[in-house]
Design a protein around this motif. Structure first.
Motif, PDB file in Angstrom:
ATOM      1  N   SER A  20      15.421  58.770  14.916  1.00  0.00           N
ATOM      2  CA  SER A  20      15.100  59.196  16.254  1.00  0.00           C
ATOM      3  C   SER A  20      16.217  59.024  17.123  1.00  0.00           C
ATOM      4  O   SER A  20      16.488  59.780  17.887  1.00  0.00           O
ATOM      5  CB  SER A  20      14.017  58.035  16.544  1.00  0.00           C
ATOM      6  OG  SER A  20      12.783  58.126  15.896  1.00  0.00           O
ATOM      7  N   SER A  21      17.199  57.972  16.978  1.00  0.00           N
ATOM      8  CA  SER A  21      18.474  57.644  17.732  1.00  0.00           C
ATOM      9  C   SER A  21      19.227  58.634  17.426  1.00  0.00           C
ATOM     10  O   SER A  21      20.013  59.260  18.637  1.00  0.00           O
ATOM     11  CB  SER A  21      18.838  56.275  17.427  1.00  0.00           C
ATOM     12  OG  SER A  21      19.385  56.053  16.395  1.00  0.00           O
ATOM     13  N   SER A  24      18.341  62.122  19.177  1.00  0.00           N
ATOM     14  CA  SER A  24      18.363  62.160  20.490  1.00  0.00           C
ATOM     15  C   SER A  24      19.807  62.443  20.983  1.00  0.00           C
ATOM     16  O   SER A  24      19.976  62.960  22.100  1.00  0.00           O
ATOM     17  CB  SER A  24      17.985  60.821  21.236  1.00  0.00           C
ATOM     18  OG  SER A  24      18.887  59.588  21.299  1.00  0.00           O
ATOM     19  N   ALA A  27      20.228  66.045  20.137  1.00  0.00           N
ATOM     20  CA  ALA A  27      19.408  67.203  21.401  1.00  0.00           C
ATOM     21  C   ALA A  27      20.182  67.145  22.481  1.00  0.00           C
ATOM     22  O   ALA A  27      19.748  67.980  23.559  1.00  0.00           O
ATOM     23  CB  ALA A  27      18.125  66.344  21.157  1.00  0.00           C
ATOM     24  N   GLN A  28      21.197  66.408  22.743  1.00  0.00           N
ATOM     25  CA  GLN A  28      21.902  66.714  24.323  1.00  0.00           C
ATOM     26  C   GLN A  28      22.362  67.911  24.432  1.00  0.00           C
ATOM     27  O   GLN A  28      22.822  68.944  23.823  1.00  0.00           O
ATOM     28  CB  GLN A  28      23.119  65.380  24.319  1.00  0.00           C
ATOM     29  CG  GLN A  28      22.776  63.945  24.047  1.00  0.00           C
ATOM     30  CD  GLN A  28      21.893  63.486  25.363  1.00  0.00           C
ATOM     31  OE1 GLN A  28      22.056  63.499  26.498  1.00  0.00           O
ATOM     32  NE2 GLN A  28      20.677  62.857  24.765  1.00  0.00           N
ATOM     33  N   THR A  92      17.059  55.367  22.260  1.00  0.00           N
ATOM     34  CA  THR A  92      17.306  57.001  22.418  1.00  0.00           C
ATOM     35  C   THR A  92      17.635  57.352  23.927  1.00  0.00           C
ATOM     36  O   THR A  92      17.242  56.473  24.805  1.00  0.00           O
ATOM     37  CB  THR A  92      16.018  57.665  22.132  1.00  0.00           C
ATOM     38  OG1 THR A  92      15.095  57.074  22.943  1.00  0.00           O
ATOM     39  CG2 THR A  92      15.435  57.449  20.562  1.00  0.00           C
ATOM     40  N   TRP A  93      17.599  58.728  24.148  1.00  0.00           N
ATOM     41  CA  TRP A  93      18.290  59.145  25.409  1.00  0.00           C
ATOM     42  C   TRP A  93      17.726  60.198  25.551  1.00  0.00           C
ATOM     43  O   TRP A  93      16.966  61.104  24.784  1.00  0.00           O
ATOM     44  CB  TRP A  93      19.753  59.602  25.307  1.00  0.00           C
ATOM     45  CG  TRP A  93      20.596  58.422  25.470  1.00  0.00           C
ATOM     46  CD1 TRP A  93      20.474  57.231  26.231  1.00  0.00           C
ATOM     47  CD2 TRP A  93      22.005  58.405  25.022  1.00  0.00           C
ATOM     48  NE1 TRP A  93      21.861  56.456  26.103  1.00  0.00           N
ATOM     49  CE2 TRP A  93      22.595  57.225  25.436  1.00  0.00           C
ATOM     50  CE3 TRP A  93      22.740  59.353  24.276  1.00  0.00           C
ATOM     51  CZ2 TRP A  93      24.102  57.068  25.165  1.00  0.00           C
ATOM     52  CZ3 TRP A  93      24.056  58.981  23.764  1.00  0.00           C
ATOM     53  CH2 TRP A  93      24.703  57.960  24.350  1.00  0.00           C
ATOM     54  N   ASP A  94      17.231  60.586  26.932  1.00  0.00           N
ATOM     55  CA  ASP A  94      16.726  62.021  27.218  1.00  0.00           C
ATOM     56  C   ASP A  94      17.859  63.001  26.933  1.00  0.00           C
ATOM     57  O   ASP A  94      19.042  62.644  27.055  1.00  0.00           O
ATOM     58  CB  ASP A  94      16.395  61.977  28.914  1.00  0.00           C
ATOM     59  CG  ASP A  94      15.746  63.070  29.309  1.00  0.00           C
ATOM     60  OD1 ASP A  94      14.526  63.520  29.423  1.00  0.00           O
ATOM     61  OD2 ASP A  94      16.472  64.159  29.820  1.00  0.00           O
ATOM     62  N   VAL A  95      17.120  64.131  26.792  1.00  0.00           N
ATOM     63  CA  VAL A  95      18.244  65.264  26.456  1.00  0.00           C
ATOM     64  C   VAL A  95      19.209  65.513  27.370  1.00  0.00           C
ATOM     65  O   VAL A  95      20.274  65.849  27.309  1.00  0.00           O
ATOM     66  CB  VAL A  95      17.314  66.435  26.081  1.00  0.00           C
ATOM     67  CG1 VAL A  95      16.739  66.193  24.815  1.00  0.00           C
ATOM     68  CG2 VAL A  95      16.600  67.081  27.192  1.00  0.00           C
ATOM     69  N   TYR A 200      15.803  55.094  26.820  1.00  0.00           N
ATOM     70  CA  TYR A 200      14.628  54.550  26.297  1.00  0.00           C
ATOM     71  C   TYR A 200      14.923  53.317  25.608  1.00  0.00           C
ATOM     72  O   TYR A 200      15.681  53.660  24.609  1.00  0.00           O
ATOM     73  CB  TYR A 200      13.799  55.643  25.700  1.00  0.00           C
ATOM     74  CG  TYR A 200      13.367  56.987  26.584  1.00  0.00           C
ATOM     75  CD1 TYR A 200      12.165  56.554  27.515  1.00  0.00           C
ATOM     76  CD2 TYR A 200      14.202  57.853  26.676  1.00  0.00           C
ATOM     77  CE1 TYR A 200      12.075  57.681  28.484  1.00  0.00           C
ATOM     78  CE2 TYR A 200      13.905  59.101  27.749  1.00  0.00           C
ATOM     79  CZ  TYR A 200      12.800  58.969  28.468  1.00  0.00           C
ATOM     80  OH  TYR A 200      12.557  59.916  29.209  1.00  0.00           O
TER      81      TYR A 200
END
Length: 308
Positions: A20-21, A24, A27-28, A92-95, A200
Motif C-alpha cells: 500500500s505505501s 501510493s 501513483a504520484q 500513504t499519500w494522496d496521489v 494518511y
C-alpha cells in the motif's frame, strides 16, 4: 539524472504494509523522485519484497536493526534530491501529495518546509476525521511549534540542505525524533501550509511508535530540553514560568490524559517524572502523589475517591 525529491522510507518487518505505501508513491502525479527504502534489520520478508520491485527509482539499502532515526539518517546520507520527504512503511499519500508540496515550495523559495493536512485511518469511535492544521507562520510560531509536534512526519516536504544543517534525526530519541527535527528546521525559517488533506496515517493492530504513551511523553520533554540547551536564546525570549508551562506543564497534561483515559500505568510513570521536576499546584500533587505507592494501592485510592 538527479531527482528533485528524495523519499526516505525506514522499513522494519513491514512486508504486510509495503504494497500500500509503495503503491501510493508509484501513483504520484509528480514523477521526479527517488525512493530510498532502508530495511532496518527486518526478520520477515521485507527486504526480499523490496528487492523484487523493478522501478529503477526505488533504491534499497539494508542494515542491522538500529531504530528509525538511524535508518532515516542512513537514507539521508544516500539522498540527492533538493527536497526530502519521509514516508513510513505503513502510511500513504494522496496521489497529488508530491506535486502540490513541490509546487508550493518552488513558489515560495524563502520557505524551508511545507506541511499539509492529514487523516488518521483505522481509529475506532469516529476519531479519524480529516484535519487541516492552521497557518503557523505568524508571530507566535516559535512558541506554538515548541509546545508540540504540529504535523506527522509524512505530512511535510522539506529542503534537504535544511535537514542536513540541523544534523538529521537524533538517534537517542525513540519517540519525538521528528518533532525534534522540525524544531531545528522550522522555528528559525519560513514554513508554509498546503491547506489540503494529502497524507494518511494508518493505525493497525500491532504496537506503533506512538503506542507507548509514557515513553512518548517523556521523549517529547527530552527533545524540548535538548532544544533549549542548544538554543539558549529561545529561553531568553520567554520567562521561566512560561517555559515551565510549555515543558513540565505539557508533560503533566499528558499524564492527566492517560489518567482520565484509564491508562493508569502510563499516568503513574508520567506523574513521577513531573514530580521530579517539582512542578504542579497542590491540586495536581494530590493526583500525582499516589503514583509513588504500589499500583494496587493507587487503584484502591482512586476507587475510594470515586466512592466505588
Amino acid at each position: 539524472m538527479t531527482p528533485l525529491v528524495s523519499i526516505i522510507m525506514p522499513c522494519y518487518n513491514a512486508v504486510a504494509h509495503l504494497p500500500s505505501s509503495i503503491a501510493s508513491v508509484l501513483a504520484q502525479t509528480f514523477s521526479d523522485w527517488e525512493l530510498i527504502a532502508i530495511d532496518d534489520g527486518s526478520t520477515d520478508s521485507t527486504l526480499a519484497w523490496l528487492k523484487a520491485q523493478d522501478d529503477p527509482r526505488i533504491r534499497v539499502h539494508s542494515q542491522p536493526n538500529q531504530g528509525v532515526s538511524v535508518a532515516r539518517n542512513a537514507g539521508l546520507a544516500k539522498a540527492s534530491g533538493v527536497y526530502v520527504a519521509f514516508l513510513d512503511a505503513d502510511d500513504t499519500w494522496d496521489v497529488h501529495f508530491l506535486g502540490k508540496m513541490v509546487a508550493t515550495l518552488q513558489a515560495n523559495p524563502d520557505a524551508r518546509l511545507a506541511y499539509c493536512g492529514w487523516q488518521n485511518l483505522g481509529l475506532p469511535g469516529g476519531r479519524g476525521e480529516p484535519f487541516v492544521p492552521p497557518d503557523y507562520e505568524n508571530a507566535t510560531k516559535a512558541e506554538t511549534l515548541f509546545a508540540g509536534c504540529r504535523w506527522p512526519i509524512h505530512a511535510a516536504l522539506v529542503r534537504r540542505d535544511a535537514v542536513m544543517a540541523a544534523g538529521g534525526f537524533d538517534p537517542a530519541l525513540k519517540n519525538a525524533e521528528d518533532y525534534a527535527l522540525w524544531l531545528q528546521v522550522a522555528i528559525s525559517a519560513a514554513i508554509i501550509r498546503v491547506p489540503e488533506v494529502l497524507a494518511y496515517y494508518h493505525f493497525h493492530g500491532i504496537e506503533q511508535a506512538s503506542g507507548n504513551r509514557a515513553r512518548a511523553a517523556q521523549q517529547h520533554w527530552l527533545a524540548q530540553q535538548k532544544f533549549l540547551a542548544a538554543h539558549p536564546e529561545f529561553g531568553l525570549t520567554h520567562d521561566t514560568a512560561r517555559i515551565r508551562a510549555l515543558t513540565s506543564g505539557q508533560l503533566l497534561n499528558r499524564g492527566y490524559a492517560c489518567y482520565w483515559q484509564r491508562d493508569l500505568s502510563a499516568a503513574r510513570e508520567i506523574f513521577r517524572a513531573v514530580m521530579k521536576q517539582r512542578y504542579g499546584t497542590l491540586k495536581d500533587w494530590k493526583y500525582m502523589l499516589p503514583a509513588l505507592l504500589p499500583e494496587s494501592w493507587h487503584r484502591w485510592i482512586i476507587r475510594l475517591r470515586n466512592g466505588e
